[in-house]
Design a protein around this motif. Structure first.
Motif, PDB file in Angstrom:
ATOM      1  N   GLU A 225       0.833  -1.213   0.000  1.00 14.76           N
ATOM      2  CA  GLU A 225       0.000   0.000   0.000  1.00 14.76           C
ATOM      3  C   GLU A 225       0.863   1.257   0.000  1.00 14.76           C
ATOM      4  OE1 GLU A 225      -3.646   2.014   2.630  1.00 14.76           O
ATOM      5  OE2 GLU A 225      -2.512   0.321   3.439  1.00 14.76           O
ATOM      6  N   ALA A 226       1.966   1.206   0.730  1.00 11.01           N
ATOM      7  CA  ALA A 226       2.808   2.398   0.829  1.00 11.01           C
ATOM      8  C   ALA A 226       4.267   1.998   1.022  1.00 11.01           C
ATOM      9  CB  ALA A 226       2.349   3.274   1.997  1.00 11.01           C
ATOM     10  N   THR A 227       5.169   2.867   0.604  1.00  7.02           N
ATOM     11  CA  THR A 227       6.608   2.693   0.817  1.00  7.02           C
ATOM     12  C   THR A 227       7.176   4.009   1.322  1.00  7.02           C
ATOM     13  OG1 THR A 227       6.798   1.070  -0.977  1.00  7.02           O
ATOM     14  CG2 THR A 227       8.831   2.117  -0.253  1.00  7.02           C
ATOM     15  N   ARG A 228       8.014   3.933   2.345  1.00  7.53           N
ATOM     16  CA  ARG A 228       8.703   5.122   2.844  1.00  7.53           C
ATOM     17  C   ARG A 228      10.207   4.888   2.722  1.00  7.53           C
ATOM     18  NH1 ARG A 228       4.532   6.724   2.085  1.00  7.53           N
ATOM     19  NH2 ARG A 228       2.992   7.736   3.458  1.00  7.53           N
ATOM     20  N   ALA A 249      17.711  -5.015  15.375  1.00  9.49           N
ATOM     21  CA  ALA A 249      17.505  -5.543  16.728  1.00  9.49           C
ATOM     22  C   ALA A 249      16.156  -5.118  17.307  1.00  9.49           C
ATOM     23  CB  ALA A 249      18.631  -5.078  17.649  1.00  9.49           C
ATOM     24  N   ALA A 250      15.622  -4.005  16.822  1.00 11.50           N
ATOM     25  CA  ALA A 250      14.324  -3.525  17.314  1.00 11.50           C
ATOM     26  C   ALA A 250      13.153  -4.282  16.694  1.00 11.50           C
ATOM     27  CB  ALA A 250      14.187  -2.033  17.012  1.00 11.50           C
ATOM     28  N   GLY A 251      13.456  -5.232  15.817  1.00  9.42           N
ATOM     29  CA  GLY A 251      12.388  -6.014  15.195  1.00  9.42           C
ATOM     30  C   GLY A 251      11.857  -5.412  13.914  1.00  9.42           C
ATOM     31  N   ILE A 252      12.460  -4.327  13.451  1.00  8.93           N
ATOM     32  CA  ILE A 252      12.055  -3.724  12.181  1.00  8.93           C
ATOM     33  C   ILE A 252      12.680  -4.534  11.041  1.00  8.93           C
ATOM     34  CG2 ILE A 252      12.259  -1.664  10.715  1.00  8.93           C
ATOM     35  CD1 ILE A 252      12.376  -0.003  13.312  1.00  8.93           C
ATOM     36  N   VAL A 253      11.867  -4.905  10.071  1.00  8.35           N
ATOM     37  CA  VAL A 253      12.377  -5.615   8.896  1.00  8.35           C
ATOM     38  C   VAL A 253      12.191  -4.705   7.689  1.00  8.35           C
ATOM     39  CG1 VAL A 253      12.265  -7.680   7.469  1.00  8.35           C
ATOM     40  CG2 VAL A 253      11.728  -7.828   9.915  1.00  8.35           C
ATOM     41  N   ASP A 286      14.343   1.417   2.663  1.00 10.53           N
ATOM     42  CA  ASP A 286      12.913   1.362   2.342  1.00 10.53           C
ATOM     43  C   ASP A 286      12.183   0.572   3.415  1.00 10.53           C
ATOM     44  OD1 ASP A 286      12.896   2.746  -0.034  1.00 10.53           O
ATOM     45  OD2 ASP A 286      12.614   0.997  -1.329  1.00 10.53           O
ATOM     46  N   VAL A 287      11.021   1.046   3.840  1.00  8.15           N
ATOM     47  CA  VAL A 287      10.079   0.217   4.582  1.00  8.15           C
ATOM     48  C   VAL A 287       8.766   0.239   3.811  1.00  8.15           C
ATOM     49  CG1 VAL A 287      11.114   0.525   6.859  1.00  8.15           C
ATOM     50  CG2 VAL A 287       9.427   2.173   6.076  1.00  8.15           C
ATOM     51  N   ASP A 288       8.076  -0.888   3.758  1.00  8.17           N
ATOM     52  CA  ASP A 288       6.811  -0.913   3.030  1.00  8.17           C
ATOM     53  C   ASP A 288       5.769  -1.730   3.770  1.00  8.17           C
ATOM     54  OD1 ASP A 288       7.486  -3.561   2.533  1.00  8.17           O
ATOM     55  OD2 ASP A 288       8.016  -3.245   0.437  1.00  8.17           O
ATOM     56  N   GLY A 289       4.524  -1.561   3.356  1.00 10.31           N
ATOM     57  CA  GLY A 289       3.402  -2.250   4.005  1.00 10.31           C
ATOM     58  C   GLY A 289       2.189  -1.353   4.002  1.00 10.31           C
ATOM     59  N   THR A 290       1.347  -1.470   5.013  1.00  7.40           N
ATOM     60  CA  THR A 290       0.199  -0.573   5.135  1.00  7.40           C
ATOM     61  C   THR A 290       0.686   0.809   5.549  1.00  7.40           C
ATOM     62  OG1 THR A 290      -0.147  -1.112   7.466  1.00  7.40           O
ATOM     63  CG2 THR A 290      -1.286  -2.486   5.837  1.00  7.40           C
ATOM     64  N   ALA A 292      -0.233   2.828   7.967  1.00  6.42           N
ATOM     65  CA  ALA A 292       0.003   2.958   9.406  1.00  6.42           C
ATOM     66  C   ALA A 292       1.323   2.286   9.797  1.00  6.42           C
ATOM     67  CB  ALA A 292      -1.156   2.343  10.182  1.00  6.42           C
ATOM     68  N   GLU A 293       1.593   1.119   9.210  1.00  6.48           N
ATOM     69  CA  GLU A 293       2.812   0.386   9.540  1.00  6.48           C
ATOM     70  C   GLU A 293       4.052   1.143   9.087  1.00  6.48           C
ATOM     71  OE1 GLU A 293       5.070  -3.822   8.357  1.00  6.48           O
ATOM     72  OE2 GLU A 293       3.159  -3.279   7.428  1.00  6.48           O
ATOM     73  N   VAL A 294       4.036   1.635   7.844  1.00  6.98           N
ATOM     74  CA  VAL A 294       5.251   2.270   7.333  1.00  6.98           C
ATOM     75  C   VAL A 294       5.526   3.604   8.009  1.00  6.98           C
ATOM     76  CG1 VAL A 294       5.127   1.100   5.107  1.00  6.98           C
ATOM     77  CG2 VAL A 294       4.119   3.363   5.344  1.00  6.98           C
ATOM     78  N   GLU A 295       4.481   4.334   8.368  1.00  8.15           N
ATOM     79  CA  GLU A 295       4.709   5.601   9.065  1.00  8.15           C
ATOM     80  C   GLU A 295       5.387   5.349  10.407  1.00  8.15           C
ATOM     81  OE1 GLU A 295       4.535   8.340   7.746  1.00  8.15           O
ATOM     82  OE2 GLU A 295       3.087   8.240   6.124  1.00  8.15           O
ATOM     83  N   HIS A 296       4.935   4.310  11.111  1.00  6.93           N
ATOM     84  CA  HIS A 296       5.507   3.984  12.414  1.00  6.93           C
ATOM     85  C   HIS A 296       6.948   3.492  12.276  1.00  6.93           C
ATOM     86  CE1 HIS A 296       5.985   2.419  16.461  1.00  6.93           C
ATOM     87  NE2 HIS A 296       6.303   1.239  15.939  1.00  6.93           N
ATOM     88  N   THR A 297       7.166   2.518  11.384  1.00  5.89           N
ATOM     89  CA  THR A 297       8.505   1.932  11.273  1.00  5.89           C
ATOM     90  C   THR A 297       9.513   2.926  10.706  1.00  5.89           C
ATOM     91  OG1 THR A 297       7.859   0.938   9.153  1.00  5.89           O
ATOM     92  CG2 THR A 297       7.744  -0.466  11.113  1.00  5.89           C
ATOM     93  N   ALA A 298       9.085   3.785   9.785  1.00  2.00           N
ATOM     94  CA  ALA A 298       9.999   4.796   9.240  1.00  2.00           C
ATOM     95  C   ALA A 298      10.417   5.774  10.334  1.00  2.00           C
ATOM     96  CB  ALA A 298       9.344   5.535   8.083  1.00  2.00           C
TER      97      ALA A 298
END
Length: 491
Positions: A225-228, A249-253, A286-290, A292-298
């Protein structure tokens, strides 16, 4: 390693028989035209093929392979020639089987998320073909604008986004393969988990030693849905490496997280004109997904980058700027031509935790050799691409660069890594296989090859550090008495 000849070593009547299968225009034996096929993108390894044959269909591949079998000729399959390990290095007395004409997309099933293609289809063309339907093909080697799916299957190619989405092996559902005896087999199929032994897993990454791939069933994915994207700069690779460790290590992929050192950045800027600052290191992520997910992980990844000592974190203003950032990264290898007449690119893997110390060791090797080494790599999975810069016009520098590149591979193995992440073993890294595998390991691998190709005619001389025939006993090779007496030799 060059082979020169005034004509093909194959008999004219045999060449005519190959030409009858594929057409005269697709059967190349003129010495000057054969020079085009002397090497892949690893240009320091060269050999002129005996004959180049360019089939246009699976049926023609079968006929070519059967004729080669009857004539006792070795076969080297070749895609676009973008490989970086000498995997498509020709055999001087054999057939180079080029698959670039076989570029049809045969079927697309959006409901079940797969497509069937011929091996000559260009990697990026798949995503272009799928884009309007909201799908794409995940593996994205830096050469994706020109490399082909058959070559990707042979080398188990990866790319920047393999951290989250995996390598080619994770996206090949099945393949149709012509074996060395001309028989055709289907491995796997358009399902995620077929019954029986995972022979498609053995095929992907086998570097053309098991057979000729004539069709591939690929897994296709819905576009996220989105990429940051963010671009972060650091004083040195130490801080950039620390940022990678904190993020993972924080669990971000991340979908991708790439690192470039100062020398790589200088070359990329010279080649592409990107407005990157002169810094010790940079990360492109790059982080991608929904959404809400990408805004948080970015946001979290940005926080970790700053915590690790980032000098600046940039977010692209729009899709065009994001594309420019990634074009800079993907042009890194070619960009080296702006700062050096020649270079050797290596491809080793290390644990992420070893990034900083290994880069310091690479810097020491460069200093000892009196050479410059630029580093570009997939930081998330520890896949290094050190580029050893040299000038071939200076006597001895090419050999020095190759030795230094080999020492880097040994460092990777000593730190718990591997001699290759995605470029394959080919001819280039075969001498280092014994640094990583025991004789028993290599003998077992050879047994798999022999099950597919008992006469060892498919891409001979690649992968294994010494010639291994299918009658060899496991363990160190002991010459037969006839060889010792000079009456016989190994193939």
């Amino acid at each position: 390693m060059s082979h020169s000849s005034h004509s093909s070593p194959l008999a004219p009547d045999l060449i005519a028989r190959f030409a009858a299968i594929v057409g005269k225009a697709n059967c190349i034996f003129d010495p000057e035209q054969l020079r085009t096929y002397e090497c892949d993108a690893l240009t320091s390894f060269r050999a002129r093929p005996g004959l180049v044959v360019l089939p246009g269909s699976a049926a023609e591949v079968v006929d070519v392979v059967r004729l080669a079998r009857d004539a006792g000729l070795p076969i080297v399959p070749r895609g676009a020639g973008t490989g970086l390990s000498g995997g498509a290095l020709p055999h001087p007395a054999g057939i180079l089987l080029g698959l670039s004409r076989m570029r049809r997309i045969l079927a697309i099933d959006f409901d079940n998320q797969w497509m069937r293609v011929e091996p000559g289809v260009v990697n990026l063309e798949i995503s272009k073909r799928l884009a309007s339907h909201g799908y794409y093909y995940a593996p994205d080697p830096s050469s994706q604008q020109v490399c082909t799916i058959g070559g990707n299957v042979a080398e188990n190619s990866g790319g920047a986004h393999c951290l989250k989405y995996g390598f080619t092996t994770n996206h090949v559902l099945g393949a149709k393969v012509v074996l060395a005896d001309g028989n055709v087999v289907e491995l796997g199929g358009p399902v995620l988990d077929p019954l029986g032994y995972d022979l498609r897993g053995a095929l992907v990454g086998s570097e053309g030693t098991l057979g000729v791939v004539v069709e591939v069933v690929l897994r296709i994915l819905r576009k996220p849905e989105a990429t940051r994207t963010f671009f972060a700069t650091f004083p040195s690779t130490d801080e950039a490496g620390a940022a990678v460790s904190l993020i993972i290590a924080a669990g971000i992929v991340p979908a991708a997280i790439e690192m470039m050192d100062r020398l790589a950045i200088v070359a990329i800027k010279a080649a592409t004109g990107v407005d990157w600052p002169d810094v010790g290191a940079a990360l492109l992520m790059d982080v991608d997904g929904t959404i809400a997910e990408v805004e948080h992980t970015a946001a979290e990844a940005t926080r970790f980058a700053k915590q690790a000592g980032a000098l600046e974190v940039r977010l692209p203003r729009d899709a065009a700027e994001r594309e420019t950032m990634w074009r800079g990264r993907k042009s890194a290898f070619a960009a080296m031509g702006r700062i050096s007449p020649n270079y050797v690119v290596q491809d080793g893997v290390i644990p992420r935790s070893e990034i900083a110390p290994v880069l310091r060791e690479i810097e020491r090797l460069a200093s000892d050799a009196g050479l410059r080494i630029a580093n570009v790599f997939h930081a998330g999975d520890g896949n290094l691409h050190p580029l050893v810069l040299y000038d071939a016009a200076v006597p001895g520098q090419e050999e020095l660069a190759e030795r230094t590149a080999g020492e880097i591979l040994k460092v990777c193995v000593r730190t718990g890594g591997s001699i290759t992440g995605e470029h394959g073993v080919g001819a280039d890294k075969a001498p280092y296989m014994a640094d990583m595998f025991s004789d028993a390991d290599l003998a077992t691998m050879n047994m798999v090859r022999c099950a597919f190709d008992p006469e060892s005619r498919m891409n001979p001389g690649k992968v294994f550090p010494t010639p291994r025939l299918c009658g060899d006993r496991p363990g160190k090779y002991v010459p037969h008495a006839t060889e010792t007496a000079g009456l016989a030799g190994r193939g």
